[in-house]
Design a protein around this motif. Structure first.
Motif, PDB file in Angstrom:
ATOM      1  N   GLU A 170       0.863  -1.187   0.000  1.00  0.00           N
ATOM      2  CA  GLU A 170       0.000   0.000   0.000  1.00  0.00           C
ATOM      3  C   GLU A 170       0.892   1.227   0.000  1.00  0.00           C
ATOM      4  OE1 GLU A 170      -2.649  -0.076   3.363  1.00  0.00           O
ATOM      5  OE2 GLU A 170      -3.748  -1.814   2.603  1.00  0.00           O
ATOM      6  N   HIS A 171       0.626   2.146  -0.903  1.00  0.00           N
ATOM      7  CA  HIS A 171       1.413   3.384  -1.000  1.00  0.00           C
ATOM      8  C   HIS A 171       2.908   3.070  -1.072  1.00  0.00           C
ATOM      9  CE1 HIS A 171      -2.378   5.348  -0.227  1.00  0.00           C
ATOM     10  NE2 HIS A 171      -2.485   4.682   0.906  1.00  0.00           N
ATOM     11  N   ASN A 172       3.227   2.068  -1.872  1.00  0.00           N
ATOM     12  CA  ASN A 172       4.609   1.685  -2.167  1.00  0.00           C
ATOM     13  C   ASN A 172       5.376   1.130  -0.964  1.00  0.00           C
ATOM     14  OD1 ASN A 172       6.363   1.267  -4.301  1.00  0.00           O
ATOM     15  ND2 ASN A 172       7.551   3.090  -3.800  1.00  0.00           N
ATOM     16  N   ARG A 173       4.661   0.559   0.019  1.00  0.00           N
ATOM     17  CA  ARG A 173       5.345  -0.124   1.118  1.00  0.00           C
ATOM     18  C   ARG A 173       4.543  -1.354   1.517  1.00  0.00           C
ATOM     19  NH1 ARG A 173       4.857   1.954   7.077  1.00  0.00           N
ATOM     20  NH2 ARG A 173       2.619   2.064   7.257  1.00  0.00           N
ATOM     21  N   TRP A 174       5.270  -2.389   1.942  1.00  0.00           N
ATOM     22  CA  TRP A 174       4.638  -3.638   2.345  1.00  0.00           C
ATOM     23  C   TRP A 174       4.102  -3.537   3.766  1.00  0.00           C
ATOM     24  CZ3 TRP A 174       3.356  -7.309  -0.924  1.00  0.00           C
ATOM     25  CH2 TRP A 174       4.074  -7.465  -2.101  1.00  0.00           C
ATOM     26  N   LEU A 175       2.907  -4.100   3.980  1.00  0.00           N
ATOM     27  CA  LEU A 175       2.279  -4.182   5.295  1.00  0.00           C
ATOM     28  C   LEU A 175       1.756  -5.606   5.486  1.00  0.00           C
ATOM     29  CD1 LEU A 175       0.103  -0.934   5.114  1.00  0.00           C
ATOM     30  CD2 LEU A 175       2.280  -1.207   6.326  1.00  0.00           C
ATOM     31  N   ILE A 176       1.570  -5.999   6.721  1.00  0.00           N
ATOM     32  CA  ILE A 176       0.947  -7.288   7.010  1.00  0.00           C
ATOM     33  C   ILE A 176      -0.563  -7.071   7.045  1.00  0.00           C
ATOM     34  CG2 ILE A 176       0.705  -9.176   8.651  1.00  0.00           C
ATOM     35  CD1 ILE A 176       3.583  -8.535   9.591  1.00  0.00           C
ATOM     36  N   ALA A 177      -1.286  -7.760   6.172  1.00  0.00           N
ATOM     37  CA  ALA A 177      -2.741  -7.627   6.101  1.00  0.00           C
ATOM     38  C   ALA A 177      -3.433  -8.657   6.995  1.00  0.00           C
ATOM     39  CB  ALA A 177      -3.214  -7.794   4.661  1.00  0.00           C
ATOM     40  N   LYS A 178      -2.800  -9.821   7.138  1.00  0.00           N
ATOM     41  CA  LYS A 178      -3.389 -10.889   7.953  1.00  0.00           C
ATOM     42  C   LYS A 178      -2.251 -11.728   8.510  1.00  0.00           C
ATOM     43  CE  LYS A 178      -6.564 -14.830   7.640  1.00  0.00           C
ATOM     44  NZ  LYS A 178      -7.411 -15.608   6.728  1.00  0.00           N
ATOM     45  N   ARG A 179      -2.384 -12.115   9.780  1.00  0.00           N
ATOM     46  CA  ARG A 179      -1.362 -12.950  10.423  1.00  0.00           C
ATOM     47  C   ARG A 179      -2.053 -14.012  11.275  1.00  0.00           C
ATOM     48  NH1 ARG A 179       4.239 -11.293  13.261  1.00  0.00           N
ATOM     49  NH2 ARG A 179       4.894 -11.773  11.134  1.00  0.00           N
ATOM     50  N   ILE A 180      -1.712 -15.263  11.000  1.00  0.00           N
ATOM     51  CA  ILE A 180      -2.171 -16.368  11.822  1.00  0.00           C
ATOM     52  C   ILE A 180      -0.942 -16.928  12.518  1.00  0.00           C
ATOM     53  CG2 ILE A 180      -3.294 -18.630  11.896  1.00  0.00           C
ATOM     54  CD1 ILE A 180      -5.165 -16.324  11.039  1.00  0.00           C
ATOM     55  N   GLY A 181      -0.913 -16.825  13.833  1.00  0.00           N
ATOM     56  CA  GLY A 181       0.208 -17.319  14.617  1.00  0.00           C
ATOM     57  C   GLY A 181      -0.126 -18.665  15.227  1.00  0.00           C
ATOM     58  N   ASN A 182       0.846 -19.551  15.208  1.00  0.00           N
ATOM     59  CA  ASN A 182       0.683 -20.859  15.842  1.00  0.00           C
ATOM     60  C   ASN A 182       1.828 -21.067  16.810  1.00  0.00           C
ATOM     61  OD1 ASN A 182      -1.648 -22.400  14.656  1.00  0.00           O
ATOM     62  ND2 ASN A 182      -0.626 -21.700  12.791  1.00  0.00           N
ATOM     63  N   PHE A 183       1.490 -21.211  18.086  1.00  0.00           N
ATOM     64  CA  PHE A 183       2.494 -21.559  19.087  1.00  0.00           C
ATOM     65  C   PHE A 183       2.623 -23.082  19.021  1.00  0.00           C
ATOM     66  CE2 PHE A 183       1.710 -17.617  21.988  1.00  0.00           C
ATOM     67  CZ  PHE A 183       2.140 -16.797  20.958  1.00  0.00           C
ATOM     68  N   GLU A 184       3.651 -23.535  18.332  1.00  0.00           N
ATOM     69  CA  GLU A 184       3.831 -24.956  18.055  1.00  0.00           C
ATOM     70  C   GLU A 184       4.216 -25.727  19.315  1.00  0.00           C
ATOM     71  OE1 GLU A 184       3.050 -25.971  15.078  1.00  0.00           O
ATOM     72  OE2 GLU A 184       3.079 -24.087  13.973  1.00  0.00           O
ATOM     73  N   TRP A 185       5.029 -25.096  20.157  1.00  0.00           N
ATOM     74  CA  TRP A 185       5.436 -25.692  21.430  1.00  0.00           C
ATOM     75  C   TRP A 185       5.769 -24.567  22.401  1.00  0.00           C
ATOM     76  CZ3 TRP A 185      10.286 -24.328  23.013  1.00  0.00           C
ATOM     77  CH2 TRP A 185      11.188 -23.917  22.032  1.00  0.00           C
ATOM     78  N   GLN A 186       5.777 -24.920  23.672  1.00  0.00           N
ATOM     79  CA  GLN A 186       6.037 -23.924  24.716  1.00  0.00           C
ATOM     80  C   GLN A 186       6.695 -24.605  25.903  1.00  0.00           C
ATOM     81  OE1 GLN A 186       2.848 -21.089  25.440  1.00  0.00           O
ATOM     82  NE2 GLN A 186       3.017 -21.469  27.614  1.00  0.00           N
ATOM     83  N   GLU A 187       7.666 -23.901  26.490  1.00  0.00           N
ATOM     84  CA  GLU A 187       8.341 -24.392  27.685  1.00  0.00           C
ATOM     85  C   GLU A 187       8.370 -23.254  28.698  1.00  0.00           C
ATOM     86  OE1 GLU A 187      12.597 -26.411  28.877  1.00  0.00           O
ATOM     87  OE2 GLU A 187      12.612 -24.744  27.470  1.00  0.00           O
ATOM     88  N   LYS A 188       8.030 -23.576  29.928  1.00  0.00           N
ATOM     89  CA  LYS A 188       8.009 -22.586  30.992  1.00  0.00           C
ATOM     90  C   LYS A 188       8.881 -23.093  32.119  1.00  0.00           C
ATOM     91  CE  LYS A 188       4.533 -19.736  33.257  1.00  0.00           C
ATOM     92  NZ  LYS A 188       3.110 -19.504  33.405  1.00  0.00           N
TER      93      LYS A 188
END
Length: 147
Positions: free
Chosen positions: A123-141
């Protein structure tokens, strides 16, 4: 691959890295400007939706509240695959996220292996993120090791 596609690939990698850097700095307002006005983002952990963001305003409100829970946020982006089609693109990004908080007087480190499936728009000659799907594949606490 021509020079324009190479340039777009560099710009898309830079976009993803800037989003992570601004999240680490907790500059959510600046980060949100790297997403389209009507962006959609959803994050899953273990296949369950844990966060939905509709538009920049909601992104700012919810992410500022979320990041207040952590003393440190650290994102390390790795591989990125993109497919570019004119002013639209799709991509997958691999990211290691480290969050540090205090629980019951102890420093706790949460490490997350995440992937982001992105849709990009120029948009207006620059890239933007229009949609993002995040997946937390694994987690350690765990308790943080001593410095």
């Amino acid at each position: 691959m021509d020079i324009k596609e190479l340039a777009d690939r560099v710009l898309l990698k830079d976009l993803v890295d800037k989003v992570s850097i601004l999240a680490d700095k907790k500059d959510i307002h600046a980060m949100a400007q790297l997403f389209s006005e009507n962006t959609w983002s959803e994050t899953f952990a273990g296949g369950v939706s844990i966060l939905q963001l509709n538009g920049r305003k909601e992104m700012e409100e919810k992410l500022e509240g979320f990041l207040k829970n952590f003393e440190t946020a650290y994102h390390l982006n790795g591989q990125q695959q993109v497919t570019i089609n004119g002013d639209m693109a799709t991509g997958k990004v691999y990211c290691l996220v480290v969050l540090v908080s205090t629980e019951n007087g102890k420093k706790i480190q949460t490490t997350i292996g995440a992937t982001y499936q992105d849709e990009y728009v120029r948009e207006h000659n620059r890239w933007l993120i229009a949609k993002r799907i995040g997946n937390f594949e694994w987690q350690e606490k765990r308790e943080c090791p001593a410095p």
